[in-house]
Design a protein around this motif. Sequence first.
Motif, short mmCIF file in Angstrom:
data_model
loop_
_atom_site.label_atom_id
_atom_site.label_comp_id
_atom_site.label_asym_id
_atom_site.label_seq_id
_atom_site.Cartn_x
_atom_site.Cartn_y
_atom_site.Cartn_z
N THR A 1 7.43 10.00 -7.15
CA THR A 1 7.09 9.63 -5.77
C THR A 1 5.58 9.46 -5.58
OG1 THR A 1 7.10 11.98 -5.19
CG2 THR A 1 9.12 10.72 -4.78
N VAL A 2 4.81 9.58 -6.66
CA VAL A 2 3.36 9.45 -6.58
C VAL A 2 2.91 8.35 -7.55
CG1 VAL A 2 1.14 10.57 -7.04
CG2 VAL A 2 3.01 11.86 -5.96
N THR A 3 2.07 7.43 -7.06
CA THR A 3 1.47 6.41 -7.91
C THR A 3 -0.05 6.52 -7.83
OG1 THR A 3 3.29 4.81 -7.64
CG2 THR A 3 1.14 3.92 -8.27
N ILE A 4 -0.69 6.56 -8.97
CA ILE A 4 -2.14 6.46 -9.03
C ILE A 4 -2.46 4.98 -9.19
CG2 ILE A 4 -4.24 7.22 -10.19
CD1 ILE A 4 -2.61 9.51 -8.95
N ARG A 5 -2.99 4.35 -8.17
CA ARG A 5 -3.22 2.91 -8.23
C ARG A 5 -4.23 2.53 -9.31
NH1 ARG A 5 -3.90 0.48 -2.15
NH2 ARG A 5 -1.99 1.33 -1.22
N ASP A 6 -5.29 3.32 -9.42
CA ASP A 6 -6.38 3.00 -10.33
C ASP A 6 -7.17 4.28 -10.55
OD1 ASP A 6 -8.31 1.75 -11.87
OD2 ASP A 6 -9.04 0.42 -10.29
N MET A 7 -7.70 4.45 -11.74
CA MET A 7 -8.62 5.55 -12.00
C MET A 7 -9.89 4.99 -12.61
SD MET A 7 -6.39 8.83 -13.28
CE MET A 7 -7.82 9.90 -13.19
N LEU A 8 -11.01 5.20 -11.95
CA LEU A 8 -12.31 4.82 -12.49
C LEU A 8 -12.87 5.98 -13.29
CD1 LEU A 8 -11.88 2.77 -10.12
CD2 LEU A 8 -14.37 2.68 -9.96
N VAL A 9 -13.12 5.75 -14.55
CA VAL A 9 -13.60 6.80 -15.45
C VAL A 9 -14.95 6.36 -15.98
CG1 VAL A 9 -13.05 8.22 -17.45
CG2 VAL A 9 -11.20 7.22 -16.11
N LEU A 10 -16.01 6.99 -15.48
CA LEU A 10 -17.36 6.53 -15.78
C LEU A 10 -18.20 7.62 -16.44
CD1 LEU A 10 -18.26 4.75 -12.40
CD2 LEU A 10 -17.22 3.75 -14.44
N PRO A 11 -19.11 7.22 -17.32
CA PRO A 11 -20.10 8.18 -17.80
C PRO A 11 -20.95 8.66 -16.62
CG PRO A 11 -20.18 6.14 -19.08
CD PRO A 11 -19.33 5.87 -17.88
N THR A 12 -21.24 9.92 -16.56
CA THR A 12 -22.01 10.46 -15.45
C THR A 12 -23.35 9.77 -15.30
OG1 THR A 12 -20.95 12.61 -15.71
CG2 THR A 12 -23.00 12.57 -14.47
N ASN A 13 -23.97 9.40 -16.42
CA ASN A 13 -25.27 8.76 -16.37
C ASN A 13 -25.23 7.25 -16.39
OD1 ASN A 13 -26.67 11.19 -16.27
ND2 ASN A 13 -26.73 11.39 -18.49
N PHE A 14 -24.04 6.68 -16.12
CA PHE A 14 -23.93 5.23 -16.07
C PHE A 14 -24.76 4.68 -14.92
CE2 PHE A 14 -21.29 1.32 -15.08
CZ PHE A 14 -21.65 0.63 -16.24
N ASP A 15 -25.25 3.46 -15.10
CA ASP A 15 -26.04 2.83 -14.04
C ASP A 15 -25.33 2.91 -12.70
OD1 ASP A 15 -27.40 -0.55 -13.58
OD2 ASP A 15 -28.12 1.41 -12.95
N ARG A 16 -26.06 3.10 -11.63
CA ARG A 16 -25.48 3.37 -10.32
C ARG A 16 -24.86 2.12 -9.69
NH1 ARG A 16 -30.07 7.38 -7.72
NH2 ARG A 16 -29.89 9.02 -9.30
N VAL A 17 -23.64 1.80 -10.11
CA VAL A 17 -22.93 0.66 -9.55
C VAL A 17 -22.03 1.11 -8.42
CG1 VAL A 17 -23.01 -0.60 -11.71
CG2 VAL A 17 -21.04 0.82 -11.24
#
Length: 243
Positions: free
Chosen positions: A227-243
């Motif tokens: 009954t639960v859908t995760i539409r999208d998960m953004l997985v980023l390096p903590t120090n990735f450029d601030r997008v």
Amino acid sequence: MSESLEGRIAVITGAASGIGLAATRALLDQGATVVMVDRNRDALNELAADLGEKAIAQVTDLLDADSCNAMVPEILSKVDHIDILYCNAGTYIGGDLTETTPEAIDRMLNLNVNAVMKNVHAVVPHMSSRKTGDIIVTCSIAGHYPTWWEPVYSGSKWAITSFVQGMRRQMIPHGVRVAQVSPGPVVSALLADWPEENLRKARESGSLIDPEEVADAVIYMLTRKRTVTIRDMLVLPTNFDRV
């Protein structure tokens, strides 16, 4: 609350390396059977032998129309059903548009977009008839942000974001969950054309993530109750450029 993946049957494209291999290992650890799809026959056979009887090799060249179209029927001749399709295979083009070629653009769109759509097209009738299933696609942060330094790659991932989120809604009445995982830069073969100095700096600054981090996100998505859908998960390096 998490649900068990014990006994599930998963199909993963691009499974011989990178995110696909990490996801294969993670799903096997959860008790699933994994059909590993890749065009590299030797690597697949070696990995399947090492990973055990629940790892099944499926040699498919997603850039070959006949091979791509035969993938799902061939898999269903090896296993009796498919619970999970993880469309992970992809390629990368960085740099300005004028720095690439029409042939490279065709190859990227055929693998990153067309093959995904065709794989989903092939598995949807099977999952719909069973009234259950999960389809996950590897997208990218580049599918959410206008990454001007890689417009061809970014364009392919924006197309996938649109496709996945449209299909997610289309498949709700059929009991099939459709979602995407959107990593930032991952240590993988996709970064092979990065200048060595850029890779070194990215590693040292903590601006890259390991494939296992993406695999963990995929496992989280798949183990939610139906009954639960995760539409999208953004997985980023903590120090990735601030997008």
